[in-house]
Motif scaffolding. Structure first.
Motif, PDB file in Angstrom:
ATOM      1  N   GLY A  69       0.818  -1.213   0.000  1.00 15.97           N
ATOM      2  CA  GLY A  69       0.000   0.000   0.000  1.00 15.97           C
ATOM      3  C   GLY A  69       0.846   1.255   0.000  1.00 15.97           C
ATOM      4  O   GLY A  69       0.514   2.242  -0.663  1.00 15.97           O
ATOM      5  N   PHE A  70       1.941   1.235   0.755  1.00 16.62           N
ATOM      6  CA  PHE A  70       2.833   2.396   0.753  1.00 16.62           C
ATOM      7  C   PHE A  70       3.514   2.569  -0.598  1.00 16.62           C
ATOM      8  O   PHE A  70       3.703   3.690  -1.080  1.00 16.62           O
ATOM      9  CB  PHE A  70       3.889   2.266   1.849  1.00 16.62           C
ATOM     10  N   ARG A  72       2.382   1.549  -3.614  1.00 17.76           N
ATOM     11  CA  ARG A  72       1.405   1.954  -4.620  1.00 17.76           C
ATOM     12  C   ARG A  72       1.010   3.413  -4.467  1.00 17.76           C
ATOM     13  O   ARG A  72       0.663   4.069  -5.418  1.00 17.76           O
ATOM     14  CB  ARG A  72       0.162   1.078  -4.530  1.00 17.76           C
ATOM     15  N   GLY A  73       0.980   3.887  -3.252  1.00 15.88           N
ATOM     16  CA  GLY A  73       0.631   5.293  -3.020  1.00 15.88           C
ATOM     17  C   GLY A  73      -0.861   5.505  -2.924  1.00 15.88           C
ATOM     18  O   GLY A  73      -1.661   4.570  -2.911  1.00 15.88           O
ATOM     19  N   LYS A  74      -1.225   6.782  -2.879  1.00 17.22           N
ATOM     20  CA  LYS A  74      -2.619   7.164  -2.712  1.00 17.22           C
ATOM     21  C   LYS A  74      -3.387   6.954  -4.019  1.00 17.22           C
ATOM     22  O   LYS A  74      -2.893   7.281  -5.100  1.00 17.22           O
ATOM     23  CB  LYS A  74      -2.658   8.621  -2.304  1.00 17.22           C
ATOM     24  N   LYS A  75      -4.586   6.418  -3.933  1.00 13.49           N
ATOM     25  CA  LYS A  75      -5.405   6.212  -5.104  1.00 13.49           C
ATOM     26  C   LYS A  75      -6.094   7.540  -5.478  1.00 13.49           C
ATOM     27  O   LYS A  75      -6.546   8.265  -4.608  1.00 13.49           O
ATOM     28  CB  LYS A  75      -6.465   5.141  -4.866  1.00 13.49           C
ATOM     29  N   THR A  76      -6.145   7.780  -6.752  1.00 17.08           N
ATOM     30  CA  THR A  76      -6.827   8.995  -7.209  1.00 17.08           C
ATOM     31  C   THR A  76      -8.203   8.625  -7.723  1.00 17.08           C
ATOM     32  O   THR A  76      -8.412   7.560  -8.315  1.00 17.08           O
ATOM     33  CB  THR A  76      -6.028   9.682  -8.336  1.00 17.08           C
TER      34      THR A  76
END
Length: 78
Positions: A69-70, A72-76
């Motif tokens: 999750g870290f 991949r980052g924040k989902k837009t």
């Protein structure tokens, strides 16, 4: 966070050490004691060791999921 590692490792260690006690190291004065010992060995072999492996695998999957999750980052939202 330490419990993610400590608990499964402790369970696995306990299952391996208690589950593999050689009979020669024990003083079993009667047949009832021997039956209790054999039953405890069966419980360790059948329940505790697979449970320790399952819990450790679940904790490992949780940590891998957090790291992924870290990465991949924040989902837009599109």
């Amino acid at each position: 966070m330490a419990s993610l590692i400590i608990f499964p490792v402790w369970m696995f260690h306990w299952a391996v050490t208690v589950g593999n006690l050689p009979e020669a190291t024990l003083v079993l004065p009667d047949t009832a004691s021997r039956h209790r010992w054999e039953f405890s060995q069966a419980v360790v072999d059948v329940l505790i060791l697979p449970a320790a492996i399952f819990v450790f695998g679940g904790q490992l999957a949780f940590v891998v999921n957090i790291i992924a999750g870290f990465i991949r980052g924040k989902k837009t939202i599109a």
